[in-house]
Design a protein around this motif. Structure first.
Motif, mmCIF file in Angstrom:
data_model
loop_
_atom_site.group_PDB
_atom_site.id
_atom_site.type_symbol
_atom_site.label_atom_id
_atom_site.label_comp_id
_atom_site.label_asym_id
_atom_site.label_seq_id
_atom_site.Cartn_x
_atom_site.Cartn_y
_atom_site.Cartn_z
ATOM 1 N N PRO A 88 -28.261 -60.868 -29.194
ATOM 2 C CA PRO A 88 -27.691 -60.114 -28.075
ATOM 3 C C PRO A 88 -26.244 -60.527 -27.792
ATOM 4 N N MET A 321 -20.559 -62.784 -23.687
ATOM 5 C CA MET A 321 -21.159 -61.954 -22.625
ATOM 6 C C MET A 321 -20.572 -62.410 -21.295
ATOM 7 N N MET A 323 -20.408 -62.111 -17.037
ATOM 8 C CA MET A 323 -21.160 -61.721 -15.841
ATOM 9 C C MET A 323 -20.298 -61.909 -14.601
ATOM 10 N N THR A 327 -24.034 -60.579 -10.349
ATOM 11 C CA THR A 327 -25.157 -60.832 -11.251
ATOM 12 C C THR A 327 -26.085 -61.895 -10.692
ATOM 13 N N ALA A 332 -30.797 -62.638 -14.998
ATOM 14 C CA ALA A 332 -30.181 -62.629 -16.327
ATOM 15 C C ALA A 332 -30.986 -63.496 -17.287
ATOM 16 N N ASN A 335 -34.207 -61.859 -18.261
ATOM 17 C CA ASN A 335 -33.994 -60.840 -19.291
ATOM 18 C C ASN A 335 -33.958 -61.491 -20.675
ATOM 19 N N LEU A 336 -33.214 -62.577 -20.797
ATOM 20 C CA LEU A 336 -33.117 -63.248 -22.096
ATOM 21 C C LEU A 336 -34.440 -63.883 -22.501
ATOM 22 N N ARG A 338 -37.359 -62.858 -21.806
ATOM 23 C CA ARG A 338 -38.221 -61.775 -22.288
ATOM 24 C C ARG A 338 -37.890 -61.440 -23.731
ATOM 25 N N PHE A 339 -36.582 -61.387 -24.005
ATOM 26 C CA PHE A 339 -36.141 -61.113 -25.369
ATOM 27 C C PHE A 339 -36.717 -62.157 -26.331
ATOM 28 N N TYR A 404 -28.425 -72.674 -17.923
ATOM 29 C CA TYR A 404 -28.402 -71.792 -16.748
ATOM 30 C C TYR A 404 -28.905 -72.562 -15.529
ATOM 31 N N LEU B 86 -29.791 -58.074 -22.163
ATOM 32 C CA LEU B 86 -28.840 -58.424 -21.110
ATOM 33 C C LEU B 86 -27.530 -57.625 -21.075
ATOM 34 N N GLU B 123 -35.210 -54.042 -27.710
ATOM 35 C CA GLU B 123 -34.293 -55.165 -27.568
ATOM 36 C C GLU B 123 -32.988 -54.851 -28.298
ATOM 37 N N CYS B 124 -31.983 -55.635 -27.975
ATOM 38 C CA CYS B 124 -30.589 -55.420 -28.388
ATOM 39 C C CYS B 124 -30.421 -54.703 -29.726
#
Ligand SMILES: Cc1cc2nc3c(=O)[nH]c(=O)nc-3n(C[C@H](O)[C@H](O)[C@H](O)COP(=O)(O)O)c2cc1C
Ligand code: SF4
Ligand code: FES
Lengths: 429, 157
Positions: A88, A321, A323, A327, A332, A335-336, A338-339, A404, B86, B123-124
């Motif tokens: 990503p 990336m 933000m 944000t 955030a 989201n990552l 989950r990826f 994070y 994201l 996804e991406c």
């Protein structure tokens, strides 16, 4: 001396992907030079002295990697091009594949010559439909002009290239998972060592290189290693680089600059600054989603392998990336997470279970069901994944979580304390 | 016995088998050929491909289930995929997904009963500079806002 963009010299021209456009810009001269003036060993040396480091994420010196091939020639050698680009925030290889495939192809041919390989594979992520079509066409064009096939340009060197489509799995960008996938299996990373240079595709010595790395080989073939080594921040961060920038900026895109360009210059001058004038920078991940985050106060950094390592993060695939202050950092990271939970290949327990657990905790924090101990738990799970898995995918989620939480601990604690996402509360949602 | 695929597909799979140093490598491209012809990969298709390459059907099914691009059920004629990772999320992917579900009358991961379309968050897609990014079958669109999506769908219908 002004920087001359070369990786992106053609992309804005109409029909840039055709071989005629490429030849008109001086294309394939580098390959001619390599085939005429260099033995394979000498060209490996040339790439070594250029200082080129892999552009796929790890930054390993390319010439040195090639040098790890065993000397004997009992088995064929393979070159696998990593065109799986799925991190990503990263979309630089897509640009080269779609807009200047011959720049990549020329580097593949020169590299295959250097490592004495006669069959190369272009492993491209399945979702790149346009890229597949463009690259297949480029291969046909190159063959028709004598740059591929038997006895290339009369040099006695033979090469075939097979385009191989992935089928939707981020992990297949990891080099050994890529090999498994190419062999027609699930993309499960292999335990290393042995390294692919010794035991790779079909058990044979194999080199895996990123698309942008190979495009840089074209430039080295064309202009020489001394020229290459003079760009960027020598001695260890040489050459031009493609930097991606996405998120809350005015002009997201791919920008070419020498390694070592300041991040704030990329953000403010190239990408046009922040998207919403009223919302300043909150944080950025300069290297791509699996790298550590930098809060705005630490974003005054140079973009190269060593400077970013010193700043506590990594250049990775240069998938920046951005933000802004609107944000939610917990959201955030959710989201990552989950990826990564979705993309874990499932082979190792810490990765498979850990990513799912992270999603569960982050979801409840974001939903307003968080518990005070959750913040510590996140860091603890990340710590338990890191270093305990077959492949570096484990770190690719552990590093973001750890960083994070460290950089924005209060925001995580606030979620747990208030039993709500403060951002969403403020937005009236 | 009649072939479960068109003779043309069968011949193209034979070409694949001749092309690779090891036959196993033909698996992913063979599955793509079958999917191209049928729109999805059924149990019967898996058995057929397994037979061609000399693998067990269980092995083939294990591979198919690992990769998201092989469809184990038919998908719609327009397979609408909306990226949610994201960089796309930072630029409105969630709102776009909600809009698409309403506009198409299907939920995430579902195919409409008339077979016209299916909707999936993915996804991406490696195009985060064009966020939020959408892929419909083999075509790319981005950046796409809700009204832009309406336009695209209208053109496709
Ligand atoms: C989870 C994971 C995903 C990766 N994805 C990619 C990718 O999409 N493209 C890529 O070139 N390298 C990717 N890599 C790095 C490759 O394993 C490998 O280091 C790289 O392709 C080597 O090429 P280089 O030396 O030219 O950089 C990934 C690594 C990991 C651990
Ligand atoms: S770390 Fe994750 S992705 Fe890598 S091999 Fe283990 S389970 Fe698979
Ligand atoms: S996050 Fe949507 S294309 Fe990368």
């Amino acid at each position: 001396m002004a920087f001359e963009p070369l990786l992106t010299r053609n992309i804005h021209r109409e029909g840039s992907e055709s071989i005629d456009a490429y030849l008109a810009s001086g294309g394939y001269q580098g390959l001619r030079r390599v085939l005429k003036e260099f033995t394979p060993e000498k060209f490996v040396e040339e790439v070594k002295t250029s200082g080129l480091r892999g552009r796929g994420g790890a930054g390993f010196p390319t010439g040195m990697k090639w040098g790890f091939l065993p000397k004997g020639r009992e088995k064929p050698r393979y070159l696998c091009v990593n065109a799986d680009e799925s991190e990503p925030g990263t979309f630089k290889d897509r640009l080269l594949i779609e807009k200047d495939p011959h720049l990549v192809l020329e580097g593949i041919i020169a590299s295959a010559y250097a490592i004495e390989c006669n069959l190369a594979f272009f492993y491209i992520r399945g979702e790149f439909h346009q890229g597949c079509r463009t690259f297949e066409k480029a291969i046909a064009e190159a063959r028709a002009r004598g740059f591929l096939g038997k006895n290339i340009l009369g040099s006695g060197f033979d090469l075939e290239i097979i385009v191989y489509r992935g089928a939707g799995a981020y992990i297949c960008g990891e080099e050994t998972a890529l090999l498994e996938s190419l062999e027609g299996k699930r993309g499960y990373p292999r335990i290393k060592p042995p390294f692919p240079a010794v035991v790779g595709l079909y058990g044979c010595p194999t080199i895996i290189n990123n698309v942008e790395t190979l495009a840089n080989v074209t430039l080295i073939a064309e202009r020489g290693s001394a020229w290459f080594a003079g760009i960027g921040r020598p001695p260890k961060n040489t050459g031009p680089k493609l930097f991606c920038i996405s998120g809350h900026v005015k002009r997201p895109g791919v920008y070419e600059a020498p390694l070592g360009i300041p991040f704030l210059e990329l953000l403010n001058e190239r990408a046009g600054g922040m998207l919403h004038p009223s919302r300043p920078l909150k944080a950025a991940v300069p290297g791509g989603s699996s790298m550590k985050i930098l809060p705005a106060s630490k974003c005054d950094v140079l973009l190269d392998f060593d400077s970013l390592a010193a700043a506590g993060t990594s250049l990775g695939s240069a998938g920046g990336m951005v933000m802004d202050t609107g944000t939610c950092i917990v959201g955030a990271l959710l989201n990552l997470a989950r990826f990564y939970a979705h993309e874990s290949c499932g082979q190792c327990t810490p990765c498979r279970e850990g990513t799912g657990w992270l999603v569960k905790i982050l979801s409840r924090l974001e939903r307003g069901d968080g518990r005070p101990e959750d913040v510590g738990l996140l860091a603890d799970i990340a710590f338990r994944i890191e270093g305990n898995t077959v492949c570096p995918f484990g770190e690719a989620i552990a590093w973001p979580v750890d960083s994070y939480v460290k950089a924005f601990r209060e925001e995580f604690e606030d979620h747990a304390r208030r039993k709500a996402c403060p951002m969403r509360a403020a937005a009236g949602a | 016995m009649s072939l479960p695929v068109r003779p043309e597909t069968d011949r193209r799979i034979d070409d694949l088998l001749a092309r690779f140093p090891q036959k196993g490598s033909a698996l992913l491209p063979a599955l793509y050929l079958v999917q191209e012809e049928k729109g999805w990969v059924s149990e019967a298709s898996m058995e057929y491909v397994a037979g061609k390459i000399g693998l067990s059907p269980a092995f083939v099914s294990g591979v198919v289930s690992f990769y998201t691009m092989f469809h184990r059920q038919p998908v719609g004629r327009h397979h609408v995929q909306i990226c949610r990772t994201l960089p796309c999320a930072l630029r409105g992917a969630d709102a776009l997904m909600a809009h698409a579900a309403k506009r198409l009358g299907v939920k995430d991961g579902q195919t409409r009963a008339d077979g016209a379309c299916s909707l999936a968050s993915v996804e991406c897609l490696g195009a985060c500079d064009r966020a939020p990014f959408v892929q419909i079958n083999d075509r790319d669109f981005g950046p796409v806002d809700p009204s832009g999506l309406d336009e695209i769908l209208k053109r496709l219908e």
